[in-house]
Design a protein around this motif. Structure first.
Motif, short mmCIF file in Angstrom:
data_model
loop_
_atom_site.label_atom_id
_atom_site.label_comp_id
_atom_site.label_asym_id
_atom_site.label_seq_id
_atom_site.Cartn_x
_atom_site.Cartn_y
_atom_site.Cartn_z
N LEU A 25 42.42 38.15 43.30
CA LEU A 25 41.91 39.44 42.75
C LEU A 25 42.34 40.77 43.34
N THR B 68 36.98 45.94 43.84
CA THR B 68 37.27 45.03 43.17
C THR B 68 36.27 44.07 43.58
N TYR C 155 33.64 41.89 40.94
CA TYR C 155 33.56 40.37 41.11
C TYR C 155 32.15 39.94 41.37
N LEU D 202 42.51 46.17 38.20
CA LEU D 202 43.95 45.38 38.53
C LEU D 202 44.99 46.11 37.60
N ASP E 203 39.54 33.96 34.51
CA ASP E 203 40.26 34.58 35.73
C ASP E 203 39.18 34.95 36.76
N VAL E 204 38.01 35.39 36.15
CA VAL E 204 36.77 35.84 36.94
C VAL E 204 35.70 34.80 36.95
#
Length: 488
Positions: free
Chosen positions: A72, A181, A185, A258, A269-270
């Protein structure tokens, strides 16, 4: 004639030997905060639990050993819109630098014109009117500005420092994007962790509510007890939607970082069930390394260098400007161009000097004030860097202490719940009393989960304050090599 040429050559040589660069030569002032011993010593919070006096790694997020997080951050550094804008601003600053550097080169010109004209006889002190002619003109010229007093040199210094400040700004944006980022997350993981803990609490409370209803149906309970358990269940249920919203907001924030639309980033994705954790003490380094590493400190220092160089640019306006030039061409009747009488040429210096009564000295004073302001901003950035780091260190250390206490409380609640369960299974304790112990354990685990999210957030705050994460980014090919050199 020959003697006059000799004297002219001697005069030009003397002027060249007398070339100087006016204005102050830049160096970091002795009274700047960045030179103070207290700013370069060990950080006060570096002895706290959970940190170590070790160099901060370039890609600090890899300390979490989370492959999804690494991917990421790499995607964000490659596609983030703020980074793209900062990179474009750097390219613009480098283009301006090359434009200023080009002023040091000889300047060439070419001209050509054709016209049909009626000249004035009176302008030639003639009564007869000349006939109408077809006139032509062809010419080539070259000139070179001799930088006797260093105006171009100071302009180069200012432009180079400005480009270096833009490069530091790009690095600062990279630091921020990497930290944001990781933060997004972590917040998504923390929201998932908190949601799981809240769901566990709600499940235990629902069991307590069911038990109260069964007791009421058997004639052994009270309606007030059922109402109280129902209120507790609804209060716990009310905590779930904000946690769901926090998880979605974190995912949407990641998509923005992103450079993608929210719909382009899926849950997979997360997806993570708990916050990433560090397996070793967090490295923090010392004050000197911090000030060398933080891009905003480098940006402020380069802005001070540019402001100092602009004093020299303004000071050079007090002195003459000397340009050496040469030109050659053909001018005359169009049909005669190329013949001897139409040829022309000239060579020699051009001196221009504006008397310093047009506010030049005031401009110099203004640039000196700008340099003083730049020094004050530089000092402020250094002090803010130290303050942010010390504050982040203190907050992280205190949150670790709180987390340790909550962990001990959770272990105590777990032990109490095990003992209560054994008593209930042995028939020596009512079921509701056993559920009370289970509720206490779930509440302790929820508090511990929330604290884990705070610990991870404090780690990101500290890494952001430390200013790492830009060193391994690819360098732009348009940046001159001199921009990567260390400036004193």
């Amino acid at each position: 004639m020959r003697r006059s040429r000799v004297w002219l050559a001697c005069a030009v040589a003397a002027c060249l030997c007398a070339c100087t660069t006016v204005g102050p030569d830049y160096r970091v002032p002795e009274n700047a905060v960045v030179r103070a011993p207290a700013a370069n010593g060990p950080l006060q919070g570096a002895q706290a639990r959970g940190v170590a006096i070790a160099p901060v790694p370039d890609d600090w997020w890899r300390l979490y050993e989370d492959e999804r997080l690494d991917q990421l951050v790499a995607r964000a550094l490659a596609a983030n819109t703020d980074i793209r804008a900062a990179a474009a601003n750097l390219r613009r600053a480098v283009a301006l630098l090359h434009e200023v550097e080009a002023e040091n080169l000889p300047q060439g010109s070419a001209s050509a014109s054709v016209s049909r004209a009626q000249l004035s006889g009176e302008s030639f002190l003639q009564q007869a009117q000349p006939p109408v002619f077809n006139l032509g003109d062809l010419g080539l010229g070259v000139s070179y500005l001799i930088d006797f007093f260093g105006q171009l040199a100071r302009a180069d210094e200012a432009a180079l420092a400005g480009a270096q400040a833009s490069a530091a700004t790009l690095d600062m944006v990279r630091v921020t994007v990497a930290a944001q980022t990781v933060r997004a997350y972590v917040q998504g993981c923390a929201a998932t962790h908190d949601l799981h803990a809240a769901t566990q609490q709600l499940a235990i409370q629902q069991r307590a509510l069911d038990a109260a209803r069964r007791l009421l149906a058997a004639g052994r309970g009270e309606p007030a007890e059922v109402a109280r358990e129902h209120a507790r269940a609804e209060a716990l249920r009310a905590t779930l939607p904000p946690l769901e919203a926090a998880r979605s907001a974190a995912r949407h924030r990641l998509a923005l970082l992103l450079g993608q639309a929210p719909a382009a980033l899926t849950e997979g994705d997360v997806a993570c069930a708990a916050e990433p954790t560090l397996r070793a003490p967090l490295p923090v380094g010392d004050g000197a390394a911090l000030l060398r590493r933080r891009p905003d400190v480098r940006q402020a220092e380069r802005e001070l260098a540019a402001a100092t160089a602009r004093i020299g640019v303004a000071t050079a306006d007090l002195y003459p400007s000397i340009r050496i030039g040469a030109s050659a061409g053909l001018s005359g009747v169009l049909s005669h161009l190329g013949s001897g009488p139409t040829a022309r040429w000239s060579i020699g210096p051009l001196v221009s000097w504006t008397w310093p009564t047009n506010g030049v000295r005031h401009r110099i004073h203004g640039q000196e004030a700008s340099a003083d302001a730049a020094l004050a901003r530089f000092d402020g950035v250094v002090l803010r860097a130290l303050q942010e780091t010390e504050t982040a260190l203190s907050a992280y250390a205190r949150e670790l202490e709180r987390h340790a206490a909550l962990h001990a409380a959770s272990e105590g609640a777990a032990e109490a719940a095990r003992q209560q369960r054994r008593l209930w299974e042995a028939g020596r304790l009512p079921y509701l009393a056993h559920l009370d112990a289970e509720r206490d354990l779930a509440a302790a685990q929820a508090a511990l989960a929330a604290s884990a999210g705070q610990v991870a957030a404090r780690q990101v705050d500290l890494f952001l304050a430390l200013g790492g994460g830009w060193q391994t980014a690819p360098k732009l090919t348009t940046v001159p090599e001199s921009m990567n050199e260390k400036n004193d």
